[in-house]
Design a protein around this motif. Structure first.
Motif, mmCIF file in Angstrom:
data_model
loop_
_atom_site.group_PDB
_atom_site.id
_atom_site.type_symbol
_atom_site.label_atom_id
_atom_site.label_comp_id
_atom_site.label_asym_id
_atom_site.label_seq_id
_atom_site.Cartn_x
_atom_site.Cartn_y
_atom_site.Cartn_z
ATOM 1 N N UNK A 222 1.181 -14.781 -8.005
ATOM 2 C CA UNK A 222 1.551 -14.305 -9.337
ATOM 3 C C UNK A 222 2.310 -12.978 -9.236
ATOM 4 N N UNK A 223 3.504 -12.951 -9.797
ATOM 5 C CA UNK A 223 4.322 -11.737 -9.751
ATOM 6 C C UNK A 223 4.414 -11.112 -11.141
ATOM 7 N N UNK A 224 4.300 -9.784 -11.210
ATOM 8 C CA UNK A 224 4.626 -9.059 -12.438
ATOM 9 C C UNK A 224 3.581 -9.093 -13.527
ATOM 10 N N UNK A 225 2.320 -8.803 -13.197
ATOM 11 C CA UNK A 225 1.319 -8.669 -14.259
ATOM 12 C C UNK A 225 1.730 -7.575 -15.239
ATOM 13 N N UNK A 226 2.365 -6.517 -14.740
ATOM 14 C CA UNK A 226 2.816 -5.423 -15.616
ATOM 15 C C UNK A 226 3.917 -5.865 -16.562
ATOM 16 N N UNK A 227 4.589 -6.999 -16.278
ATOM 17 C CA UNK A 227 5.660 -7.472 -17.145
ATOM 18 C C UNK A 227 5.132 -8.265 -18.331
ATOM 19 N N UNK A 228 3.839 -8.577 -18.339
ATOM 20 C CA UNK A 228 3.208 -9.146 -19.527
ATOM 21 C C UNK A 228 3.090 -8.023 -20.554
ATOM 22 N N UNK A 229 3.458 -8.290 -21.786
ATOM 23 C CA UNK A 229 3.392 -7.264 -22.832
ATOM 24 C C UNK A 229 2.002 -6.631 -22.870
#
Length: 389
Positions: A222-229
């Motif tokens: 999984x890439x980019x948990x921080x990219x979830x609003x």
């Protein structure tokens, strides 16, 4: 077998349709008239049988699909998109190739990583440590943290590359990279979302994708948990933990360190890998060892010492290497402009100068770059590929 039966029934259906047509037009021999009633129930039976076969065919078990061929194709697509298309074309690799940088074990990926075990103990690992080894040591369930541009996605893709080689053995799962930003659109369970991604992003049959997930034949990265609003991030973490508790599966999850540390609920992992900022000594060593390809950057740093503030980020250091390949900016920049803004502007100017295209002069290229950047930002995406169009 079902397909052959369906073909036979279809032929019979067409034949009976011809009989029905003749009945309607009254052209059959008179001797047949007493038996014509049989045609209608027979045609009804054939129609029902054909419909049942169609439903059964759609509900066949995934094993009836050419799963070996589909698995090989999945490996090929993950490698083509994420390894060839993203990892090998990263700015770090781009700078190495374009500037003909000298790469040694001490300068390739010249930043440290720190690992934190579930019991709280910590360990520092030297530059160049193989990500697959770290993954194995931490029981194949990790969180990768770092500052913006630290190299989180690069490390995740290095792991994916190693796991793809392992997946040539059919007993091993196939790693699939999944950007979490798309989860927030519908906020399904993680299992449902993974199946959707395997279908929509990788073109796999839905029944087969669901079976692979159920039997742990895919390994989700999984890439980019921080990219979830931000408003959906806690729910995303909760869904990830539900999935991980229900499935004894391997995984790796990337997130910016600042966004991760403020989460009330954190990922149920076996350890955390944190990418450390490059120290001044590491940056100096990298600049010294990389060869004449960085002469322009060295001159720019000498002319504008403020640029050293950006040199602790591997991403920004790669951008700087390409942006200042011709030396310092000319004329000298206005100091009131932000450092990053100046760097990005210089990078665009340099790249457009080195990659001239008569169909896309600089102003036209900048216009399209602005449109693309706005679209990526609105979709909360950080990776762009022509295959995604």
């Amino acid at each position: 077998m079902l397909r052959r039966a369906q073909i036979v029934l279809s032929v019979l259906f067409i034949a009976m349709l011809g009989v029905a047509t003749n009945v309607a037009t009254g052209v059959l021999p008179a001797a047949w008239e007493s038996r014509l009633w049989v045609a209608w129930p027979l045609m009804l039976v054939i129609v029902i049988a054909t419909a049942v076969l169609e439903v059964v065919q759609k509900d066949e078990r995934p094993g009836d699909f050419p799963s070996t061929q589909a698995r090989t194709e999945l490996i090929r697509r993950v490698r083509r998109f994420w390894v060839t298309g993203v990892l090998e074309k990263s700015l770090y690799n781009e700078a190495r190739i374009q500037l003909d940088l000298v790469v040694r074990e001490t300068t390739d990926r010249p930043w440290d990583i720190a690992v934190t075990w579930t019991n709280g103990s910590q360990e520092s690992l030297p530059p160049g440590t193989d990500m697959a080894d770290v993954f194995a040591r931490m029981d194949q369930r990790i969180v990768i943290l770092g500052a913006p541009g630290a190299g989180k996605t690069t490390m995740l893709l290095e792991l994916a590359k190693s796991l793809l080689e392992t997946a040539e053995d059919e007993s091993k799962p196939v790693p699939v990279v999944l950007p979490l930003a798309s989860w927030a659109r519908h906020r399904k369970t993680i299992a449902e979302w993974i199946v959707d991604e395997l279908v929509e992003s990788y073109g796999m049959p839905r029944e087969l994708a669901a079976d692979w997930l159920r039997t742990h034949h895919v390994l989700a990265l999984f890439d980019g948990l921080d990219e979830v609003a931000a408003e959906h991030r806690p729910e995303c973490v909760s869904q990830l933990n539900k999935y991980l508790r229900a499935n004894p599966t391997s995984t790796a999850i990337c997130c910016r360190q600042a966004e991760y540390t403020v989460l009330r609920e954190q990922i149920s992992a076996h350890g955390i890998v944190t990418i450390q900022p490059m120290s001044a000594e590491q940056t100096q060593r990298f600049l010294q060892d990389a060869g004449p390809g960085l002469d322009g950057l060295r001159a720019a740093l000498a002319a504008d010492p403020d640029l050293w503030q950006l040199a602790s980020s591997p991403l920004l250091l790669s951008i700087m290497a390409l942006a200042y390949r011709d030396g310092p900016e000319s004329p000298p920049p206005a100091r009131q402009e932000g450092l990053r803004r100046r760097l990005y502007a210089q990078y665009v100017r340099t790249m457009l100068r080195w990659r001239k295209n008569r169909h896309y002069p600089p102003e036209k290229a900048r216009h399209y770059l602005h449109l693309l950047a706005d679209r990526l930002r609105s979709d909360r995406q950080t990776v762009f590929s022509l295959e995604g169009l």
